[in-house]
Design a protein around this motif. Structure first.
Motif, PDB file in Angstrom:
ATOM      1  N   LEU A  11      -4.328  13.714   1.882  1.00 19.85           N
ATOM      2  CA  LEU A  11      -3.670  12.303   1.697  1.00 19.85           C
ATOM      3  C   LEU A  11      -4.171  11.644   0.531  1.00 19.85           C
ATOM      4  CD1 LEU A  11      -1.823   9.934   2.410  1.00 19.85           C
ATOM      5  CD2 LEU A  11      -3.276   9.343   4.209  1.00 19.85           C
ATOM      6  N   GLU A  12      -5.758  11.854   0.294  1.00 17.32           N
ATOM      7  CA  GLU A  12      -6.334  11.208  -0.831  1.00 17.32           C
ATOM      8  C   GLU A  12      -5.823  11.689  -1.990  1.00 17.32           C
ATOM      9  OE1 GLU A  12      -9.269   8.611  -2.514  1.00 17.32           O
ATOM     10  OE2 GLU A  12      -8.517   8.887  -0.319  1.00 17.32           O
ATOM     11  N   ILE A  13      -5.667  12.916  -2.148  1.00 19.15           N
ATOM     12  CA  ILE A  13      -4.903  13.563  -3.276  1.00 19.15           C
ATOM     13  C   ILE A  13      -3.830  12.688  -3.700  1.00 19.15           C
ATOM     14  CG2 ILE A  13      -4.088  15.354  -4.547  1.00 19.15           C
ATOM     15  CD1 ILE A  13      -6.097  17.147  -3.073  1.00 19.15           C
ATOM     16  N   MET A  14      -2.791  12.667  -2.854  1.00 18.43           N
ATOM     17  CA  MET A  14      -1.418  11.854  -2.953  1.00 18.43           C
ATOM     18  C   MET A  14      -1.569  10.626  -3.396  1.00 18.43           C
ATOM     19  SD  MET A  14       0.289  13.730   0.443  1.00 18.43           S
ATOM     20  CE  MET A  14       1.839  12.989   0.302  1.00 18.43           C
ATOM     21  N   LYS A  15      -2.629   9.822  -2.765  1.00 20.75           N
ATOM     22  CA  LYS A  15      -2.924   8.361  -3.078  1.00 20.75           C
ATOM     23  C   LYS A  15      -3.362   8.230  -4.524  1.00 20.75           C
ATOM     24  CE  LYS A  15      -3.460   6.295   1.584  1.00 20.75           C
ATOM     25  NZ  LYS A  15      -4.536   5.695   2.602  1.00 20.75           N
ATOM     26  N   LYS A  16      -4.053   9.261  -4.663  1.00 22.19           N
ATOM     27  CA  LYS A  16      -4.894   9.174  -6.304  1.00 22.19           C
ATOM     28  C   LYS A  16      -3.799   9.307  -7.366  1.00 22.19           C
ATOM     29  CE  LYS A  16      -9.830   9.756  -5.160  1.00 22.19           C
ATOM     30  NZ  LYS A  16     -11.013  10.605  -5.454  1.00 22.19           N
ATOM     31  N   SER A  17      -2.899  10.362  -6.891  1.00 21.76           N
ATOM     32  CA  SER A  17      -1.966  10.868  -7.717  1.00 21.76           C
ATOM     33  C   SER A  17      -0.963   9.543  -8.213  1.00 21.76           C
ATOM     34  CB  SER A  17      -1.078  12.033  -7.426  1.00 21.76           C
ATOM     35  OG  SER A  17      -0.174  11.486  -6.369  1.00 21.76           O
ATOM     36  N   TYR A  18      -0.688   8.663  -7.139  1.00 22.24           N
ATOM     37  CA  TYR A  18       0.241   7.457  -7.549  1.00 22.24           C
ATOM     38  C   TYR A  18      -0.580   6.434  -8.423  1.00 22.24           C
ATOM     39  CZ  TYR A  18       3.078   3.406  -6.821  1.00 22.24           C
ATOM     40  OH  TYR A  18       4.053   2.406  -6.811  1.00 22.24           O
ATOM     41  N   ASP A  19      -1.882   6.496  -8.163  1.00 24.98           N
ATOM     42  CA  ASP A  19      -2.513   5.379  -9.067  1.00 24.98           C
ATOM     43  C   ASP A  19      -2.585   5.980 -10.439  1.00 24.98           C
ATOM     44  OD1 ASP A  19      -2.994   3.534  -7.119  1.00 24.98           O
ATOM     45  OD2 ASP A  19      -4.940   4.726  -6.628  1.00 24.98           O
ATOM     46  N   ILE A  77       7.446   6.314   4.314  1.00 24.25           N
ATOM     47  CA  ILE A  77       6.675   7.818   4.173  1.00 24.25           C
ATOM     48  C   ILE A  77       5.568   8.005   5.374  1.00 24.25           C
ATOM     49  CG2 ILE A  77       7.141   8.101   1.731  1.00 24.25           C
ATOM     50  CD1 ILE A  77       4.253   7.225   1.106  1.00 24.25           C
ATOM     51  N   LYS A  78       5.334   6.610   5.806  1.00 25.85           N
ATOM     52  CA  LYS A  78       3.949   6.490   6.933  1.00 25.85           C
ATOM     53  C   LYS A  78       4.193   7.532   7.818  1.00 25.85           C
ATOM     54  CE  LYS A  78       1.225   3.389   9.255  1.00 25.85           C
ATOM     55  NZ  LYS A  78       1.037   1.932   9.515  1.00 25.85           N
ATOM     56  N   PRO A  79       5.379   7.416   8.681  1.00 25.63           N
ATOM     57  CA  PRO A  79       5.288   8.693   9.715  1.00 25.63           C
ATOM     58  C   PRO A  79       5.119  10.009   9.241  1.00 25.63           C
ATOM     59  CG  PRO A  79       7.151   6.950   9.903  1.00 25.63           C
ATOM     60  CD  PRO A  79       6.572   6.969   8.545  1.00 25.63           C
ATOM     61  N   PRO A 125       0.705  -1.315   0.049  1.00 22.19           N
ATOM     62  CA  PRO A 125      -0.119  -0.099   0.096  1.00 22.19           C
ATOM     63  C   PRO A 125       0.911   1.123  -0.094  1.00 22.19           C
ATOM     64  CG  PRO A 125      -0.010  -1.012   2.073  1.00 22.19           C
ATOM     65  CD  PRO A 125       0.513  -2.116   1.206  1.00 22.19           C
ATOM     66  N   TYR A 126       0.281   2.512  -0.267  1.00 22.01           N
ATOM     67  CA  TYR A 126       0.866   3.578  -0.406  1.00 22.01           C
ATOM     68  C   TYR A 126       1.638   3.999   0.961  1.00 22.01           C
ATOM     69  CZ  TYR A 126       1.490   8.711  -1.772  1.00 22.01           C
ATOM     70  OH  TYR A 126       2.036   9.852  -2.087  1.00 22.01           O
ATOM     71  N   GLU A 127       1.182   3.681   2.084  1.00 21.86           N
ATOM     72  CA  GLU A 127       1.756   4.147   3.317  1.00 21.86           C
ATOM     73  C   GLU A 127       3.091   3.434   3.283  1.00 21.86           C
ATOM     74  OE1 GLU A 127      -1.330   3.203   2.783  1.00 21.86           O
ATOM     75  OE2 GLU A 127      -2.632   4.819   3.597  1.00 21.86           O
ATOM     76  N   SER A 128       3.188   2.315   2.948  1.00 22.36           N
ATOM     77  CA  SER A 128       4.381   1.314   2.988  1.00 22.36           C
ATOM     78  C   SER A 128       5.673   1.900   2.139  1.00 22.36           C
ATOM     79  CB  SER A 128       4.294   0.028   2.871  1.00 22.36           C
ATOM     80  OG  SER A 128       3.825  -0.323   1.439  1.00 22.36           O
TER      81      SER A 128
END
Length: 403
Positions: free
Chosen positions: A189-197, A175-177, A106-109
């Motif tokens: 955070l949702e913008i960042m996650k969607k940007s990765y996808d 990046i999680k912390p 996942p993104y956080e990892s």
């Protein structure tokens, strides 16, 4: 009297074992700067106020004579001023880096390995930002492409309560912390996650990967701020002039201060920038009536963030040869008194790959006060041993302009 400040971003460093416990400034071949140091004054200055982050926004405001504790309202609104983005008092802006993330899961990892996506070109980055904007923009949240990896997000009438981390502060880390914190963190955070996808398999990035380049596979949002206001530079110091820089941050400070931003073709903010063009633009501006020019050079900072020791040394040498020497020659040809101030805004140690708040060295040359000191050098140790010390960039600016 003509005044020139040559701001060499991130130039200062710590002693490095592979250099025989010397710094890049110790070993760099910089005859033009050495000449100014032997004919002028060297010393140390603390450009970052206590309890403030050692960012280029805070440091450059300080060096230009604007107390960051009074004038700093965030980094991104300064960049917005350069980009011509009009802000209201209730708008919130953010810096949007295009970065490189690595790792499965996942993104956080994931781990952030490059804050600049391999110094992605402005042309490639514009395609990616426009791709994000096409899907993620709303009536209130807008995207503005900038230079290389540096871009802007504007949230109309947005909330202003975040804890956001600069990506260059956490290179090589999970990046999680360091993901957004605060009451509105989920939206960012949702913008960042969607940007990765959206970006990880984009043709621009697939092409970069095929060439062995780092992909710009995620947006990283930070540097939040609100509309700032600066006093007129001419009112402060009695001189008008221009700023020359590849980056919107410095141009934005200039715009807000009433200085003319000069954009030089081929200026990239990296070691491959148009150094010659910047020097020529500065000399021409002084010939054509400017009393002051602020020349900002980003390359050593970028090399520091990349952990590129040889690149940092080389960039300092190129600045000496292609900027300091021709600007000094051009000033002498004007046949009127002049002062030159050369310094970094902060240190960007190669070993740390991020900024620090340590005092930095400066050299000040005054054509009316030449006193040769053949053994004097522009290094961190020599400047510290000189005994000259300013406790703020504002104090040094006032001294430089004889206020």
């Amino acid at each position: 009297m003509k005044y020139v400040i040559i701001l060499v971003d991130g130039m200062a460093d710590y002693k490095i074992e592979s250099l025989g416990m010397k710094t890049p400034l110790d070993v760099a071949d910089i005859p033009a700067i050495t000449n100014l140091a032997q004919s002028g004054e060297i010393g140390m200055v603390k450009t970052i106020p206590e309890a403030m982050s050692p960012g280029s926004d805070i440091a450059n405001l300080s060096v230009m004579g604007y107390d960051p504790k009074i004038y700093h309202k965030g980094r991104s609104p300064l960049e917005a001023a350069s980009m011509g983005v009009d802000l209201t008092a209730t708008d919130v802006t953010f810096r949007c880096n295009l970065v490189t993330l690595e790792g499965d899961g996942p993104y956080e990892s994931k781990t952030i390995t490059d804050h600049s996506a391999g110094d992605i070109s402005t042309e490639e980055a514009k395609i990616l930002i426009e791709h994000l904007a096409a899907e993620l923009e709303t009536d209130d949240i807008k995207y503005y492409p900038g230079v290389s990896y540096r871009h802007l997000i504007l949230w109309k009438n947005g909330p202003y309560d975040y804890d956001l981390t600069p990506p260059h502060d956490v290179l090589g880390q999970n990046i999680k912390p360091h993901l957004p914190k605060g009451p509105y963190k989920d939206i960012i955070l949702e913008i960042m996650k969607k940007s990765y996808d959206m970006l990880k398999d984009h043709p621009v990035n697939l092409n970069r990967i095929s060439k062995g380049l780092n992909p710009a596979n995620s947006a990283w949002i930070w540097g939040e701020g609100k509309k700032p206001s600066l006093d007129s530079f001419k009112d402060k110091y009695g001189v008008g002039g221009s700023v020359i820089s590849a980056v919107d941050l410095i141009q934005g400070i200039g715009v807000l201060a009433g200085l003319n931003p000069i954009k030089v073709e081929g200026a990239t903010g990296t070691i491959h920038t148009n150094f010659d063009g910047k020097a020529l633009a500065a000399v021409e501006a002084l010939k054509n009536g400017d009393d002051f020019v602020y020349i900002h050079l980003e390359a050593p900072d970028e090399c520091g963030h990349q952990g590129d020791l040889n690149g940092k040394i080389k960039s300092i040498e190129l600045i000496d040869e292609k900027v300091v020497a021709p600007v000094f020659k051009g000033l002498k040809a004007l046949e009127e008194p002049f002062r030159i101030l050369i310094l970094p805004d902060h240190r960007t140690p190669v070993a740390l790959r991020t900024h620090t708040s340590d005092p930095v060295p400066y050299v000040l040359f005054d054509s009316n006060k030449i006193s040769r000191k053949e053994n004097q050098r522009f290094t961190e140790d020599s400047a510290s041993e000189s005994g000259n010390y300013f406790d703020s960039g504002v104090a040094l600016a006032n001294y430089f302009f004889k206020k």
